[in-house]
Design a protein around this motif. Structure first.
Motif, short mmCIF file in Angstrom:
data_model
loop_
_atom_site.label_atom_id
_atom_site.label_comp_id
_atom_site.label_asym_id
_atom_site.label_seq_id
_atom_site.Cartn_x
_atom_site.Cartn_y
_atom_site.Cartn_z
N GLY A 7 0.82 -1.22 0.00
CA GLY A 7 0.00 0.00 0.00
C GLY A 7 0.84 1.27 0.00
O GLY A 7 2.09 1.21 -0.07
N ASP A 8 0.18 2.41 0.12
CA ASP A 8 0.87 3.72 0.04
C ASP A 8 2.04 3.77 1.03
O ASP A 8 1.85 3.61 2.24
N VAL A 9 3.22 4.03 0.51
CA VAL A 9 4.45 4.01 1.31
C VAL A 9 4.80 5.40 1.85
O VAL A 9 5.33 5.52 2.96
N HIS A 10 4.52 6.43 1.06
CA HIS A 10 4.84 7.82 1.46
C HIS A 10 6.25 7.94 2.02
O HIS A 10 6.45 8.46 3.13
N GLY A 11 7.21 7.46 1.25
CA GLY A 11 8.62 7.65 1.57
C GLY A 11 9.23 6.60 2.46
O GLY A 11 10.46 6.46 2.51
N GLY A 38 1.38 2.91 -5.54
CA GLY A 38 1.46 4.37 -5.72
C GLY A 38 1.47 5.13 -4.41
O GLY A 38 1.16 4.58 -3.35
N ASP A 39 1.82 6.43 -4.49
CA ASP A 39 2.22 7.21 -3.32
C ASP A 39 3.41 6.53 -2.66
O ASP A 39 3.47 6.35 -1.44
N LEU A 40 4.38 6.17 -3.50
CA LEU A 40 5.66 5.71 -2.98
C LEU A 40 6.33 6.87 -2.26
O LEU A 40 7.10 6.67 -1.33
N THR A 174 -3.86 -0.02 -9.95
CA THR A 174 -4.15 1.41 -10.04
C THR A 174 -3.87 2.04 -8.67
O THR A 174 -3.76 1.34 -7.67
N HIS A 175 -3.77 3.37 -8.66
CA HIS A 175 -3.65 4.03 -7.36
C HIS A 175 -5.04 4.32 -6.79
O HIS A 175 -5.37 3.91 -5.69
N ASP A 176 -5.86 5.04 -7.56
CA ASP A 176 -7.25 5.29 -7.15
C ASP A 176 -8.03 3.97 -7.21
O ASP A 176 -7.55 2.99 -7.79
N GLY A 210 -4.78 1.52 -4.00
CA GLY A 210 -4.37 2.10 -2.72
C GLY A 210 -5.16 3.37 -2.47
O GLY A 210 -6.38 3.39 -2.57
N HIS A 211 -4.47 4.45 -2.14
CA HIS A 211 -4.98 5.82 -2.07
C HIS A 211 -5.86 6.14 -0.88
O HIS A 211 -5.73 7.20 -0.28
N TYR A 212 -6.79 5.25 -0.49
CA TYR A 212 -7.73 5.59 0.58
C TYR A 212 -7.19 5.22 1.97
O TYR A 212 -7.82 5.49 2.98
N HIS A 213 -6.04 4.54 1.98
CA HIS A 213 -5.28 4.33 3.22
C HIS A 213 -5.92 3.35 4.19
O HIS A 213 -5.51 3.28 5.33
N HIS A 214 -6.94 2.64 3.77
CA HIS A 214 -7.45 1.56 4.63
C HIS A 214 -7.78 0.36 3.75
O HIS A 214 -8.09 0.51 2.57
FE LIG Z 1 -1.54 8.11 -0.10
#
Ligand SMILES: [Fe+2]
Length: 292
Positions: A7-11, A38-40, A174-176, A210-214
């Motif tokens: 899921g979203d890694v955000h760094g 996505g949101d790596l 996909t991300h969304d 991913g994207h929605y964080h849950h």
């Molecule tokens: Fe995100």
């Protein structure tokens, strides 16, 4: 073959590699591929970060681990090389918090749809609209989100995938997410009607986002089973939902999905040991110990 989705890694790349190493050890498996949705957090520098990402970095030092990977010191380089002897490199699609120009430039010249981002090749960006073979599966990639403005879905890439024959991709990443997969705090439906249309057209066996964080899913769209992954590490504070605060910066259940291509089964991994991976300054080398 076994594919892990992240899921979203955000760094927080070191949390991601540590969690994947721990998963292999605790389950006694070897991953054949790793795909991040996505949101790596792929920005070439702090200055190039968007405003929300910079705000989060101030409170969450591990969101800067992407920069450490771009210019690793000798200790980190050795740990990442060690991890890459045990793990496949991480393929990823664009989210909505990346530097799109930086990522597009990586594909200039004869690079093709998959471009290494860091000097060690640990993370590799996949261009929107690509269908590539991953662990024997034909995997289609479409990043960003359906939202007017600079982070909107790439219309040409969306059209390209809509023009591909139905059944020509086994997996869609996909991300969304598809429209209606969840609602926001005002009760409004979230997700992308354009991605719902793409799932309906391509009819892959599996869709992951991913994207929605849950975590979300399984949801069925015709013959497609669709899942969304949790953010890898929730923020330290959550004012609206204090129970979701994550002061120790632990990896969340549902942030990793495991797909067995032979059995066609997908699992949102929720084992308690995932939360052992935590901290603001993660020592990746310590997760290499005990691996055979
Ligand atoms: Fe995100």
């Amino acid at each position: 073959m076994l594919v892990a989705f992240v899921g979203d890694v955000h760094g927080r790349l070191l949390h991601a590699f540590a969690a994947l190493l721990l998963l292999q050890r605790r389950r006694g498996v070897r991953l054949d591929a790793v795909v991040q949705v996505g949101d790596l957090g792929a920005f070439p520098s702090v200055e190039r970060m968007d405003a929300p990402s910079r705000r989060f970095l101030a409170e969450h030092p591990a969101e800067g681990d992407f920069f450490r990977l771009l210019d690793p010191d000798p200790g980190l380089a050795a740990a990442v090389r060690g991890a890459l002897e045990l793990l496949p490199p991480m393929l990823f699609v664009s989210g909505n918090h990346e530097d799109f120009e930086f990522l597009a430039a990586l594909h200039d010249g004869p690079v093709g749809p998959v471009a290494a981002v860091d000097p060690l090749g640990a993370v590799r960006h996949v261009a929107d609209g690509s269908v590539i073979e991953v662990a024997g599966q034909r995997v289609a990639f479409l990043g960003r989100v359906e939202e007017p403005g600079y982070m909107d879905l790439d219309p040409a890439a969306h059209a390209e995938l809509l023009a591909a024959p139905p059944g020509s991709a086994d997996i869609l990443v996909t991300h969304d997410g598809p429209h209606g997969l969840c609602t926001n705090w005002r009760g409004e439906p979230q997700g992308s009607p354009k991605l719902t249309a793409l799932i309906d057209h391509l009819r892959p066996a599996l869709h992951v986002s991913g994207h929605y964080h849950h975590p979300n899913g399984p949801r069925r769209y015709g013959r497609t089973v669709s899942y969304a992954l949790s953010e890898l590490v929730y923020p330290r504070h959550n004012r609206r939902r204090p129970e979701q605060s994550n002061p120790d910066q632990r990896v969340m259940p549902g942030a990793i999905g495991l797909y067995d291509t032979a059995a066609g089964t997908f699992e949102l991994v929720a084992d308690p040991w995932l939360s052992e991976v935590h901290g603001d300054h993660l020592d990746l080398a310590s997760y290499l110990e005990g691996h055979s």
